[in-house]
Design a protein around this motif. Structure first.
Motif, PDB file in Angstrom:
ATOM      1  N   VAL A 152      -3.946 105.501  29.131  1.00 12.37           N
ATOM      2  CA  VAL A 152      -5.165 106.446  28.904  1.00 12.37           C
ATOM      3  C   VAL A 152      -6.225 106.327  30.115  1.00 12.37           C
ATOM      4  N   ARG A 153      -7.046 107.188  30.210  1.00 13.90           N
ATOM      5  CA  ARG A 153      -8.127 107.096  31.375  1.00 13.90           C
ATOM      6  C   ARG A 153      -9.342 107.664  30.744  1.00 13.90           C
ATOM      7  N   GLU A 168     -15.233 110.752  28.172  1.00 11.97           N
ATOM      8  CA  GLU A 168     -14.188 111.632  27.468  1.00 11.97           C
ATOM      9  C   GLU A 168     -12.604 110.600  27.781  1.00 11.97           C
ATOM     10  N   MET A 169     -12.169 110.360  26.577  1.00 14.59           N
ATOM     11  CA  MET A 169     -10.664 109.682  26.754  1.00 14.59           C
ATOM     12  C   MET A 169      -9.570 110.930  26.873  1.00 14.59           C
ATOM     13  N   ASP A 170      -8.967 110.601  27.800  1.00 15.76           N
ATOM     14  CA  ASP A 170      -7.355 111.198  27.836  1.00 15.76           C
ATOM     15  C   ASP A 170      -6.451 110.241  27.373  1.00 15.76           C
ATOM     16  N   ILE A 171      -5.145 110.940  27.120  1.00 18.08           N
ATOM     17  CA  ILE A 171      -3.969 110.051  26.910  1.00 18.08           C
ATOM     18  C   ILE A 171      -3.132 110.647  27.803  1.00 18.08           C
ATOM     19  N   GLY A 172      -1.935 109.757  28.306  1.00 12.14           N
ATOM     20  CA  GLY A 172      -1.007 110.393  29.161  1.00 12.14           C
ATOM     21  C   GLY A 172       0.086 111.164  28.367  1.00 12.14           C
ATOM     22  N   CYS A 173       0.542 112.323  29.006  1.00 14.62           N
ATOM     23  CA  CYS A 173       1.610 113.295  28.330  1.00 14.62           C
ATOM     24  C   CYS A 173       2.322 113.978  29.231  1.00 14.62           C
ATOM     25  N   LEU A 197      -4.130 114.462  28.535  1.00 12.96           N
ATOM     26  CA  LEU A 197      -4.581 115.261  27.241  1.00 12.96           C
ATOM     27  C   LEU A 197      -5.955 114.575  26.753  1.00 12.96           C
ATOM     28  N   GLU A 198      -6.940 115.751  26.762  1.00  9.67           N
ATOM     29  CA  GLU A 198      -8.290 115.060  26.431  1.00  9.67           C
ATOM     30  C   GLU A 198      -8.074 115.024  24.552  1.00  9.67           C
ATOM     31  N   ILE A 199      -8.514 113.476  24.155  1.00  6.35           N
ATOM     32  CA  ILE A 199      -8.364 113.407  22.769  1.00  6.35           C
ATOM     33  C   ILE A 199      -9.821 112.939  22.069  1.00  6.35           C
TER      34      ILE A 199
END
Ligand code: 2NL
Length: 356
Positions: free
Chosen positions: A248-249, A263-268, A284-286
């Protein structure tokens, strides 16, 4: 006399050939009815001399009885056949079990996803909170530090109800944040709530429906900080996507109701058009999140010097599409039963709290 014999044979032949009850009734009327052929001959008896009448009359009566009897016999057998045909055609096996597939409805993917989110946060100690879909300006905008000139407040972006007597207008909530506002107004911290529900915005295209769903979370205590936010949301995405670890970032962002905001993104990975979550070097923005703005706390009657906390919000349709491979947002609310049968969930196939 010969004519009578011939008529008898003719009528008996017709009786034998009558294929159903209606055809047989037609034969009866044409022979024995008021204007029937045998009835017609009976009427002629009156004009004959006594000897002739006796002989003719006896024969005619015998023919009439024979024909009537033949009709009755044929009628009984046709009725029997009709009943048998019905019994065979309408046979039902009452011992068959119900076809589960036909009788059970389906849980809509939105409901399923909301239930999953609520159970995941429930395990972390969050309580479920709900509120009205029709809100007032204060709970939907003002308390959230949304300024009067903010675009979300414009008539063309938001559904307003007709003006009330005092000139104010109620609004279809544009997020579930008013539920959190109401909770902060009525409860003293610690607060840990999850607020899923319907939300509305005047928007309709490939990626927007005028009604959509959102889930927001709120944690308020004396020392709640950004570290709690990160641990909590990481735990959520791992459990929701059923993965042991998810990169996550957090990117800096802006919301009027949080400071700082992220904004939290997850790796994909996006190889060959296929999206895989939890691996690869893409993002990917979640969801959106942040620390609750002091002005929001104050608007709810909480002292910002005493209390602090975090909040987050995400769109349910989007994360349902990601997890369940639903390609088109607009199909969610088409009420197409074939779609629901394909993407829906069988009731009582209750989602498990941990790892589905
Ligand atoms: C998004 C971002 C967010 C919140 C919602 C919130 C609620 C209160 C106070 C402060 Cl009462 N914040 N909610 C905070 C950050 C982000 O939603 O992208 N939603 C779809």
């Amino acid at each position: 006399m010969e004519n009578i014999e011939a008529l008898r044979e003719e009528v008996l032949g017709e009786v034998g050939k009558a294929a159903d009850l209606q055809a047989l009734e037609d034969v009866r009327i044409s022979a024995l009815g008021k204007k029937g052929r045998i009835t017609g001959l009976m009427k002629n008896l009156g004009q004959m001399d006594p000897d002739q009448r006796r002989e003719f009359g006896q024969t005619l009566n015998a023919v009439k009885d024979t024909v009537a009897e033949a009709i009755e016999t044929r009628k009984a057998s046709l009725e029997d056949a009709a009943l048998n045909a019905r019994l065979i055609g309408e046979r039902i096996d009452v011992t068959l079990p119900a076809r589960a597939d036909e009788t059970a409805g389906r849980i809509h993917p939105i409901s399923q996803t909301m239930d999953e989110i609520v159970s995941i946060f429930g395990e972390m100690g969050f309580a479920l909170a709900e509120g009205p879909d029709v809100e007032d300006d204060f709970h939907n905008f003002t308390a959230l530090n949304i300024p009067p000139e903010h675009p979300a407040r414009e008539m063309q972006d938001t559904f307003y109800l007709p003006e009330q007597e005092d000139g104010s207008r109620l609004v279809l909530r544009t997020h579930t944040s008013p539920v959190q506002i109401r909770t902060m107004q009525s409860k003293t911290p610690p607060i840990r709530i999850i607020a899923p529900g319907r939300t509305y915005r005047s928007d309709s295209d490939m990626t927007h429906t005028p009604m959509f769903h959102q889930v927001e979370g709120l944690v308020i205590d004396k020392k709640t900080h950004m570290g709690h936010l990160k641990g909590c949301l990481l735990e959520f995405v791992k459990t929701y996507f059923e993965l042991d670890d998810v990169p996550v970032r957090y990117r800096p962002s802006f919301f009027p109701f949080t400071e700082p905001s992220a904004e939290m993104d997850i790796g994909c990975s996006r190889k060959g058009g296929e999206l895989k979550i939890g691996e690869g070097d893409d993002w990917l923005e979640i969801l959106g999140c942040g620390m609750v703005h002091p002005r929001v706390l104050a608007a709810c009657g909480l002292d910002p010097d005493e209390y602090q906390g975090f909040a987050f919000g995400m769109g349910i349709e989007r994360i349902a599409m990601l997890k369940y491979g639903i390609p088109d947002l607009r199909t969610f609310f088409d009420t197409d039963l074939r779609w629901l049968k394909h993407y829906g969930f069988v009731p009582l196939d209750v989602p498990n709290m941990v790892r589905g």
